[in-house]
Design a protein around this motif. Structure first.
Motif, PDB file in Angstrom:
ATOM      1  N   GLU A  45     -22.176  -0.851   5.020  1.00  0.00           N
ATOM      2  CA  GLU A  45     -21.557   0.466   4.956  1.00  0.00           C
ATOM      3  C   GLU A  45     -20.434   0.477   3.905  1.00  0.00           C
ATOM      4  O   GLU A  45     -19.713  -0.494   3.757  1.00  0.00           O
ATOM      5  CB  GLU A  45     -20.959   0.851   6.315  1.00  0.00           C
ATOM      6  N   PRO A  46     -20.300   1.572   3.168  1.00  0.00           N
ATOM      7  CA  PRO A  46     -19.258   1.645   2.125  1.00  0.00           C
ATOM      8  C   PRO A  46     -17.863   1.810   2.725  1.00  0.00           C
ATOM      9  O   PRO A  46     -17.644   2.675   3.571  1.00  0.00           O
ATOM     10  CB  PRO A  46     -19.658   2.874   1.308  1.00  0.00           C
ATOM     11  N   VAL A  47     -16.942   0.967   2.291  1.00  0.00           N
ATOM     12  CA  VAL A  47     -15.545   1.035   2.722  1.00  0.00           C
ATOM     13  C   VAL A  47     -14.666   1.050   1.482  1.00  0.00           C
ATOM     14  O   VAL A  47     -14.795   0.177   0.618  1.00  0.00           O
ATOM     15  CB  VAL A  47     -15.154  -0.159   3.613  1.00  0.00           C
ATOM     16  N   LEU A  48     -13.789   2.016   1.377  1.00  0.00           N
ATOM     17  CA  LEU A  48     -12.860   2.116   0.250  1.00  0.00           C
ATOM     18  C   LEU A  48     -11.442   1.878   0.753  1.00  0.00           C
ATOM     19  O   LEU A  48     -10.972   2.559   1.663  1.00  0.00           O
ATOM     20  CB  LEU A  48     -12.954   3.489  -0.406  1.00  0.00           C
ATOM     21  N   VAL A  49     -10.768   0.887   0.161  1.00  0.00           N
ATOM     22  CA  VAL A  49      -9.395   0.544   0.542  1.00  0.00           C
ATOM     23  C   VAL A  49      -8.442   1.157  -0.484  1.00  0.00           C
ATOM     24  O   VAL A  49      -8.585   0.930  -1.689  1.00  0.00           O
ATOM     25  CB  VAL A  49      -9.205  -0.982   0.609  1.00  0.00           C
ATOM     26  N   VAL A  97     -14.531   8.724  -4.372  1.00  0.00           N
ATOM     27  CA  VAL A  97     -15.136   8.744  -3.040  1.00  0.00           C
ATOM     28  C   VAL A  97     -16.504   9.406  -3.083  1.00  0.00           C
ATOM     29  O   VAL A  97     -17.472   8.919  -2.479  1.00  0.00           O
ATOM     30  CB  VAL A  97     -14.208   9.467  -2.039  1.00  0.00           C
ATOM     31  N   GLN A  98     -16.606  10.500  -3.796  1.00  0.00           N
ATOM     32  CA  GLN A  98     -17.885  11.205  -3.896  1.00  0.00           C
ATOM     33  C   GLN A  98     -18.942  10.333  -4.575  1.00  0.00           C
ATOM     34  O   GLN A  98     -20.087  10.245  -4.110  1.00  0.00           O
ATOM     35  CB  GLN A  98     -17.695  12.508  -4.671  1.00  0.00           C
ATOM     36  N   GLN A  99     -18.556   9.678  -5.662  1.00  0.00           N
ATOM     37  CA  GLN A  99     -19.507   8.818  -6.371  1.00  0.00           C
ATOM     38  C   GLN A  99     -19.910   7.620  -5.525  1.00  0.00           C
ATOM     39  O   GLN A  99     -21.083   7.215  -5.507  1.00  0.00           O
ATOM     40  CB  GLN A  99     -18.890   8.356  -7.694  1.00  0.00           C
ATOM     41  N   PHE A 100     -18.962   7.044  -4.828  1.00  0.00           N
ATOM     42  CA  PHE A 100     -19.230   5.894  -3.965  1.00  0.00           C
ATOM     43  C   PHE A 100     -20.193   6.287  -2.850  1.00  0.00           C
ATOM     44  O   PHE A 100     -21.150   5.572  -2.541  1.00  0.00           O
ATOM     45  CB  PHE A 100     -17.911   5.377  -3.390  1.00  0.00           C
ATOM     46  N   VAL A 108     -18.343   7.493   3.348  1.00  0.00           N
ATOM     47  CA  VAL A 108     -17.443   6.366   3.109  1.00  0.00           C
ATOM     48  C   VAL A 108     -16.417   6.244   4.233  1.00  0.00           C
ATOM     49  O   VAL A 108     -15.885   7.248   4.724  1.00  0.00           O
ATOM     50  CB  VAL A 108     -16.717   6.545   1.757  1.00  0.00           C
ATOM     51  N   LYS A 109     -16.147   5.008   4.614  1.00  0.00           N
ATOM     52  CA  LYS A 109     -15.065   4.708   5.545  1.00  0.00           C
ATOM     53  C   LYS A 109     -13.815   4.422   4.710  1.00  0.00           C
ATOM     54  O   LYS A 109     -13.843   3.554   3.839  1.00  0.00           O
ATOM     55  CB  LYS A 109     -15.425   3.503   6.413  1.00  0.00           C
ATOM     56  N   LEU A 110     -12.741   5.154   4.962  1.00  0.00           N
ATOM     57  CA  LEU A 110     -11.511   5.010   4.184  1.00  0.00           C
ATOM     58  C   LEU A 110     -10.465   4.230   4.964  1.00  0.00           C
ATOM     59  O   LEU A 110     -10.166   4.564   6.117  1.00  0.00           O
ATOM     60  CB  LEU A 110     -10.951   6.387   3.819  1.00  0.00           C
ATOM     61  N   ASP A 132     -16.691   9.210   6.468  1.00  0.00           N
ATOM     62  CA  ASP A 132     -17.188   8.881   7.801  1.00  0.00           C
ATOM     63  C   ASP A 132     -16.044   8.739   8.792  1.00  0.00           C
ATOM     64  O   ASP A 132     -16.131   9.211   9.921  1.00  0.00           O
ATOM     65  CB  ASP A 132     -17.980   7.564   7.745  1.00  0.00           C
ATOM     66  N   GLN A 133     -14.973   8.076   8.382  1.00  0.00           N
ATOM     67  CA  GLN A 133     -13.811   7.896   9.239  1.00  0.00           C
ATOM     68  C   GLN A 133     -12.628   7.450   8.401  1.00  0.00           C
ATOM     69  O   GLN A 133     -12.784   7.079   7.232  1.00  0.00           O
ATOM     70  CB  GLN A 133     -14.088   6.875  10.350  1.00  0.00           C
ATOM     71  N   VAL A 134     -11.434   7.496   9.001  1.00  0.00           N
ATOM     72  CA  VAL A 134     -10.213   7.103   8.304  1.00  0.00           C
ATOM     73  C   VAL A 134      -9.417   6.150   9.185  1.00  0.00           C
ATOM     74  O   VAL A 134      -9.276   6.375  10.393  1.00  0.00           O
ATOM     75  CB  VAL A 134      -9.337   8.338   7.971  1.00  0.00           C
ATOM     76  N   ILE A 135      -8.901   5.087   8.567  1.00  0.00           N
ATOM     77  CA  ILE A 135      -7.979   4.178   9.242  1.00  0.00           C
ATOM     78  C   ILE A 135      -6.708   4.133   8.402  1.00  0.00           C
ATOM     79  O   ILE A 135      -6.767   3.853   7.204  1.00  0.00           O
ATOM     80  CB  ILE A 135      -8.569   2.769   9.386  1.00  0.00           C
ATOM     81  N   THR A 136      -5.568   4.439   9.011  1.00  0.00           N
ATOM     82  CA  THR A 136      -4.310   4.431   8.274  1.00  0.00           C
ATOM     83  C   THR A 136      -3.417   3.303   8.769  1.00  0.00           C
ATOM     84  O   THR A 136      -3.351   3.022   9.965  1.00  0.00           O
ATOM     85  CB  THR A 136      -3.568   5.772   8.413  1.00  0.00           C
TER      86      THR A 136
END
Length: 234
Positions: A45-49, A97-100, A108-110, A132-136
């Protein structure tokens, strides 16, 4: 249960001493990690940090690599140092994010650290189809920079913190975030007042208190376990 909503303030200078915890937290991150074997694994799954203010890809490299080792297709934002210039950086981040998402065929999970988490929240609010979701991690929800350690320097430079705070709060009240959000905070955070990290606008946000410095949230082993378990939730 949402913690106390008492009015936040700029973190007192004494809490900056607590940020020295980041040193043992960083050193501890290199110890053998048998705990990772018990964590739920990803399946590409794609995750962007997204790094925090004044941080870059190098600052979140360990977190990104750990997520990759756990089975996620994890990358950091690739936009250099987070200068805090949201007018310039936010559109670029949205495009990434859109391209990913399109390249991976999945939302994308952020995972956003400090200011990076605030930026992730805005993307999830306005571009839900790609998130998909956000973790802060220690991210301010209330007041923008007003209740952070950099608020003092901003005010000394003549920046109108009240205007920025009103704009940030207006975004929060204008539209809810329709995706799952997990918000980590520490009551001894010397960079962002922990009360500013509490979301009183989105009832579905899951708040998790941690015992970790603000600077160490991207390297701390316990925090990583929370991130891994949160990412695995459907």
């Amino acid at each position: 249960m949402i913690p106390s909503d008492r009015t936040p303030m700029i973190p007192p200078p004494r809490l900056m001493f607590w940020e020295l915890r980041a040193v043992p937290e960083f050193l501890g991150s290199f110890l053998p990690r048998p705990f990772a074997a018990a964590l739920p694994r990803g399946h590409g799954e794609p995750v962007l940090v997204i790094p925090g203010f004044a941080a870059d890809d190098l600052a979140v490299l360990l977190l990104t690599r750990r997520l990759t080792a756990l089975g996620y297709h994890a990358i950091s934002w690739g936009l250099g140092r987070n200068s805090g210039n949201l007018k310039k950086l936010q559109p670029k981040l949205v495009e990434q994010v859109q391209q990913f998402s399109n390249s991976r065929g999945a939302r994308v999970k952020l995972v956003g650290w400090s200011l990076g988490g605030a930026m992730a929240r805005d993307i999830a609010r306005e571009h839900t189809a790609f998130v998909d979701q956000v973790i802060t991690l220690g991210s301010p929800v209330t007041g923008g920079a007003k209740f952070t350690a950099v608020g003092r320097s901003y005010r000394n430079k003549g920046v109108d913190l009240e205007r920025l705070a009103q704009a940030a709060d207006a975004r929060e009240t204008a539209k809810t975030i329709p995706v799952p959000v997990t918000a980590l905070y520490d009551r001894h955070d010397g960079i962002v007042n922990w009360r500013a990290c509490i979301d009183h606008h989105n009832a579905h946000v899951r708040h998790i208190e941690v015992q970790c410095s603000h600077l160490g949230m991207v390297v701390d082993r316990t925090v990583f376990g929370i991130i891994a378990n949160s990412l695995a939730k459907p």
